[in-house]
Motif scaffolding. Structure first.
Motif, PDB file in Angstrom:
ATOM      1  N   ALA A 138       0.832  -1.207   0.000  1.00  0.00           N
ATOM      2  CA  ALA A 138       0.000   0.000   0.000  1.00  0.00           C
ATOM      3  C   ALA A 138       0.865   1.256   0.000  1.00  0.00           C
ATOM      4  O   ALA A 138       0.603   2.201  -0.756  1.00  0.00           O
ATOM      5  CB  ALA A 138      -0.931  -0.005   1.215  1.00  0.00           C
ATOM      6  N   ALA A 154       2.216   1.916  -3.406  1.00  0.00           N
ATOM      7  CA  ALA A 154       1.206   2.424  -4.342  1.00  0.00           C
ATOM      8  C   ALA A 154       0.940   3.899  -4.073  1.00  0.00           C
ATOM      9  O   ALA A 154       0.823   4.705  -5.000  1.00  0.00           O
ATOM     10  CB  ALA A 154      -0.090   1.619  -4.222  1.00  0.00           C
ATOM     11  N   LEU A 155       0.868   4.287  -2.800  1.00  0.00           N
ATOM     12  CA  LEU A 155       0.641   5.687  -2.448  1.00  0.00           C
ATOM     13  C   LEU A 155       1.817   6.550  -2.848  1.00  0.00           C
ATOM     14  O   LEU A 155       1.655   7.652  -3.358  1.00  0.00           O
ATOM     15  CB  LEU A 155       0.499   5.843  -0.934  1.00  0.00           C
ATOM     16  CG  LEU A 155      -0.715   5.238  -0.312  1.00  0.00           C
ATOM     17  CD1 LEU A 155      -0.773   5.643   1.152  1.00  0.00           C
ATOM     18  CD2 LEU A 155      -1.924   5.750  -1.046  1.00  0.00           C
ATOM     19  N   VAL A 164       1.407  10.696  -2.792  1.00  0.00           N
ATOM     20  CA  VAL A 164       0.340  11.003  -1.836  1.00  0.00           C
ATOM     21  C   VAL A 164       0.855  10.931  -0.411  1.00  0.00           C
ATOM     22  O   VAL A 164       0.848  11.908   0.313  1.00  0.00           O
ATOM     23  CB  VAL A 164      -0.859  10.068  -2.006  1.00  0.00           C
ATOM     24  CG1 VAL A 164      -1.879  10.320  -0.921  1.00  0.00           C
ATOM     25  CG2 VAL A 164      -1.470  10.259  -3.372  1.00  0.00           C
ATOM     26  N   ARG A 194      -4.829  -7.018   6.371  1.00  0.00           N
ATOM     27  CA  ARG A 194      -5.591  -6.032   5.575  1.00  0.00           C
ATOM     28  C   ARG A 194      -5.101  -4.633   5.882  1.00  0.00           C
ATOM     29  O   ARG A 194      -4.929  -4.276   7.036  1.00  0.00           O
ATOM     30  CB  ARG A 194      -7.068  -6.009   5.973  1.00  0.00           C
ATOM     31  CG  ARG A 194      -7.836  -7.238   5.833  1.00  0.00           C
ATOM     32  CD  ARG A 194      -9.121  -7.122   6.682  1.00  0.00           C
ATOM     33  NE  ARG A 194      -9.991  -6.042   6.207  1.00  0.00           N
ATOM     34  CZ  ARG A 194     -10.871  -5.407   6.985  1.00  0.00           C
ATOM     35  NH1 ARG A 194     -10.975  -5.681   8.268  1.00  0.00           N
ATOM     36  NH2 ARG A 194     -11.640  -4.468   6.468  1.00  0.00           N
ATOM     37  N   VAL A 195      -4.989  -3.824   4.856  1.00  0.00           N
ATOM     38  CA  VAL A 195      -4.670  -2.414   5.071  1.00  0.00           C
ATOM     39  C   VAL A 195      -5.943  -1.700   5.507  1.00  0.00           C
ATOM     40  O   VAL A 195      -6.971  -1.795   4.833  1.00  0.00           O
ATOM     41  CB  VAL A 195      -4.107  -1.776   3.793  1.00  0.00           C
ATOM     42  CG1 VAL A 195      -3.936  -0.279   3.982  1.00  0.00           C
ATOM     43  CG2 VAL A 195      -2.785  -2.431   3.451  1.00  0.00           C
ATOM     44  N   ILE A 196      -5.897  -1.037   6.636  1.00  0.00           N
ATOM     45  CA  ILE A 196      -7.115  -0.392   7.157  1.00  0.00           C
ATOM     46  C   ILE A 196      -6.996   1.128   7.196  1.00  0.00           C
ATOM     47  O   ILE A 196      -7.998   1.807   7.371  1.00  0.00           O
ATOM     48  CB  ILE A 196      -7.469  -0.906   8.564  1.00  0.00           C
ATOM     49  CG1 ILE A 196      -6.299  -0.655   9.533  1.00  0.00           C
ATOM     50  CG2 ILE A 196      -7.838  -2.378   8.531  1.00  0.00           C
ATOM     51  CD1 ILE A 196      -6.775  -0.449  10.939  1.00  0.00           C
ATOM     52  N   ALA A 197      -5.781   1.677   7.082  1.00  0.00           N
ATOM     53  CA  ALA A 197      -5.646   3.131   7.126  1.00  0.00           C
ATOM     54  C   ALA A 197      -4.485   3.557   6.254  1.00  0.00           C
ATOM     55  O   ALA A 197      -3.446   2.895   6.202  1.00  0.00           O
ATOM     56  CB  ALA A 197      -5.424   3.613   8.560  1.00  0.00           C
ATOM     57  N   LEU A 198      -4.670   4.674   5.573  1.00  0.00           N
ATOM     58  CA  LEU A 198      -3.674   5.228   4.659  1.00  0.00           C
ATOM     59  C   LEU A 198      -3.447   6.679   5.014  1.00  0.00           C
ATOM     60  O   LEU A 198      -4.386   7.409   5.301  1.00  0.00           O
ATOM     61  CB  LEU A 198      -4.199   5.120   3.230  1.00  0.00           C
ATOM     62  CG  LEU A 198      -4.404   3.680   2.770  1.00  0.00           C
ATOM     63  CD1 LEU A 198      -5.417   3.615   1.652  1.00  0.00           C
ATOM     64  CD2 LEU A 198      -3.081   3.085   2.324  1.00  0.00           C
ATOM     65  N   GLY A 207      -2.748  10.445   4.501  1.00  0.00           N
ATOM     66  CA  GLY A 207      -2.809  11.578   3.573  1.00  0.00           C
ATOM     67  C   GLY A 207      -2.155  12.773   4.224  1.00  0.00           C
ATOM     68  O   GLY A 207      -1.142  12.641   4.914  1.00  0.00           O
ATOM     69  N   ALA A 208      -2.773  13.949   4.024  1.00  0.00           N
ATOM     70  CA  ALA A 208      -2.190  15.178   4.554  1.00  0.00           C
ATOM     71  C   ALA A 208      -2.252  15.259   6.078  1.00  0.00           C
ATOM     72  O   ALA A 208      -1.606  16.112   6.674  1.00  0.00           O
ATOM     73  CB  ALA A 208      -2.922  16.390   3.950  1.00  0.00           C
ATOM     74  N   GLU A 209      -2.991  14.343   6.717  1.00  0.00           N
ATOM     75  CA  GLU A 209      -3.162  14.455   8.174  1.00  0.00           C
ATOM     76  C   GLU A 209      -1.915  14.034   8.948  1.00  0.00           C
ATOM     77  O   GLU A 209      -1.747  14.414  10.112  1.00  0.00           O
ATOM     78  CB  GLU A 209      -4.369  13.625   8.633  1.00  0.00           C
ATOM     79  CG  GLU A 209      -4.187  12.098   8.646  1.00  0.00           C
ATOM     80  CD  GLU A 209      -4.358  11.454   7.283  1.00  0.00           C
ATOM     81  OE1 GLU A 209      -4.414  12.185   6.269  1.00  0.00           O
ATOM     82  OE2 GLU A 209      -4.420  10.209   7.230  1.00  0.00           O
ATOM     83  N   GLY A 210      -1.036  13.242   8.335  1.00  0.00           N
ATOM     84  CA  GLY A 210       0.191  12.836   9.025  1.00  0.00           C
ATOM     85  C   GLY A 210       0.031  11.547   9.812  1.00  0.00           C
ATOM     86  O   GLY A 210      -1.072  11.047  10.020  1.00  0.00           O
ATOM     87  N   ARG A 246      -6.598   7.462  14.397  1.00  0.00           N
ATOM     88  CA  ARG A 246      -7.754   6.909  13.696  1.00  0.00           C
ATOM     89  C   ARG A 246      -7.814   5.393  13.876  1.00  0.00           C
ATOM     90  O   ARG A 246      -8.877   4.824  14.077  1.00  0.00           O
ATOM     91  CB  ARG A 246      -7.616   7.263  12.207  1.00  0.00           C
ATOM     92  CG  ARG A 246      -8.815   7.017  11.395  1.00  0.00           C
ATOM     93  CD  ARG A 246      -8.754   7.894  10.152  1.00  0.00           C
ATOM     94  NE  ARG A 246      -7.965   7.379   9.049  1.00  0.00           N
ATOM     95  CZ  ARG A 246      -6.958   8.032   8.472  1.00  0.00           C
ATOM     96  NH1 ARG A 246      -6.565   9.205   8.923  1.00  0.00           N
ATOM     97  NH2 ARG A 246      -6.334   7.514   7.434  1.00  0.00           N
TER      98      ARG A 246
END
Lengths: 293, 293
Positions: free
Chosen positions: A169, A172-173, A178, A188-192, A194-197, A204
């Protein structure tokens, strides 16, 4: 401590400091290496206390003042350190004569470029002023993660499945410019990220487990990789004490970072905290295979 | 309304209802199509009020009771509707004689499969009981998004850059069986949807704008695509009134969904709310090109 890795130079080192704990850590480590760093703390970004260091507080788009500072202080090397969360607005840009011709492309990049494009632009503008941009890891020995476990714990077979899912993952990001981070639980990937760090992503994950949307019987792994196209002089992914605290709060089993391309801040504190929390910290290769353990 | 799309059948339709507003919407629309749907509301998931419909509340892993219900009610077609946030724990699995042999692979899938694998498994188990699994869109006409704008607004050139960035990210995520949604602002992807769901991602975007970590001068677009490998009978991405409210709160310019593979719940309310908020809603192809407008 020997000044190993210190480039031969007569000029002064500048640290352009964004947000977070990294810039202060780099400044202190640089001082231990015999440097006398001058700090350019970015207004609205830098949050460290800089008394005890020569410093100015400047706006990120104020190239005129930054360039004057380089000249006045005899800066020949610059480390970009810490995160820059707010892009400069076009009205904040104060070009110098030498950067004036670049303003249209600067504006275009600020408006629409990925984070990497903005960073590359900042480095180009600095180098146009005659200073060289170097990575924090060129000033501070031992900052880069190496391959293998950094603390006492090692991943289990289940953890390796999460590591591999997280690497896929994060790759890919990263290719999309990103983010750098992903959390996998139970394969399983459950969180990615982004801008939140990273810290916000870990909160989360803790909330998803509390809600029952992610099982708490599986622990999970945080993976942070460098983007494939990333300039290694800036913005390498990093982990520090807050990452360990966040990973523990999210019930994770450990953290995998890209060896040679990720920074471990306050390593001894980080390793001690991870050992105490029962978390592994592992340097991995971006290709991920277990054969590389 | 003509019963177009209604399969010729003598049996009763069952709706296995997870969380969210979709199942109730499907049940009412099915009734308008002349069906008398029987609702199997999943315990700990379904949150709609089912008085007025024949229904049972059953645990997701209780295949024995689900299978008995199919037989008692003469069910021959099943729609899976709504999200299932909690995977069944192995101790909740109550197999039937016909599903007993499958328990080891069921457990393996529950432990480590992606969402798609779990869904495929659920559909296999249902079809082993003799009922056919169909998509909600086969029962409710007009549920699928078509190509082009659904309301009064259309995307600007800037919005198209966000749509394209969001499509690239959502495609990359979907290929990893991770998520279906992404938000791009100013041409950059700033948020990616994991297990938290679209509404939570939109709240995050609103917070990033409030924090100043994402510029509020650029609006941005939510993109939701179907995963490329996804079975179209289950869990198509959907938007509804809460998506419009979340997109408006996040200051977005609009929403792009995959035409033919995304559901618009309560379409007239959704379109009216989007028009009122100045948001576009656009059906796009997964390849994304503007030539396809």
């Amino acid at each position: 401590m020997a000044a190993r890795g210190l480039p031969a130079s007569k000029g002064r080192l500048a640290i352009i400091a964004g947000a977070g704990a990294l810039p202060h850590h780099v400044a202190e480590a640089a001082r231990r290496q015999g440097e006398d760093p001058f700090i350019i703390a970015l207004s609205r970004e830098a949050d460290a206390e800089w008394t005890g260091f020569d410093h100015s507080i400047l706006a990120i788009g104020d190239f005129a003042a930054i360039s004057r500072t380089f000249e006045a202080e005899g800066i020949d090397r610059v480390v970009l350190s810490g995160s820059v969360r707010r892009r400069p607005e076009w009205r904040d840009i104060r070009p110098t004569l030498s950067t004036l011709a670049k303003v249209p492309s600067v504006l275009r990049t600020l408006m629409s470029g990925g984070d990497d494009a903005v960073l590359r632009m900042a480095m180009d503008l600095i180098e146009a002023s005659g200073a060289r941009v170097i990575g924090a890891q060129e000033v501070v020995p031992g900052l880069l993660a190496e391959v293998g476990p950094l603390g006492a714990r090692v991943p289990t077979e289940d953890d390796w499945r999460d590591i591999e899912a997280g690497i896929a993952a994060a790759n890919a990001l990263g290719a999309l410019d990103v983010g750098q981070g992903a959390v996998a639980v139970g394969g399983r990937v459950i969180a990615l990220e982004g801008a939140e760090g990273t810290d916000a992503m870990l909160s989360r994950v803790a909330a998803l487990k509390t809600d029952g949307r992610v099982s708490t019987r599986r622990r999970g792994v945080l993976v942070k990789l460098c983007k494939p196209q990333q300039d290694e002089r800036a913005d390498l992914p990093s982990i520090g004490p807050s990452t360990i605290a966040g990973a523990e709060a999210a019930g994770l089993a450990g953290i995998a970072v890209e060896s040679g391309r990720a920074l471990i801040l306050e390593r001894s504190r980080v390793v001690k905290a991870a050992d105490r929390s029962g978390l592994f910290i592992l340097g991995v290769e971006r290709e991920g295979g277990r054969g590389r353990r």
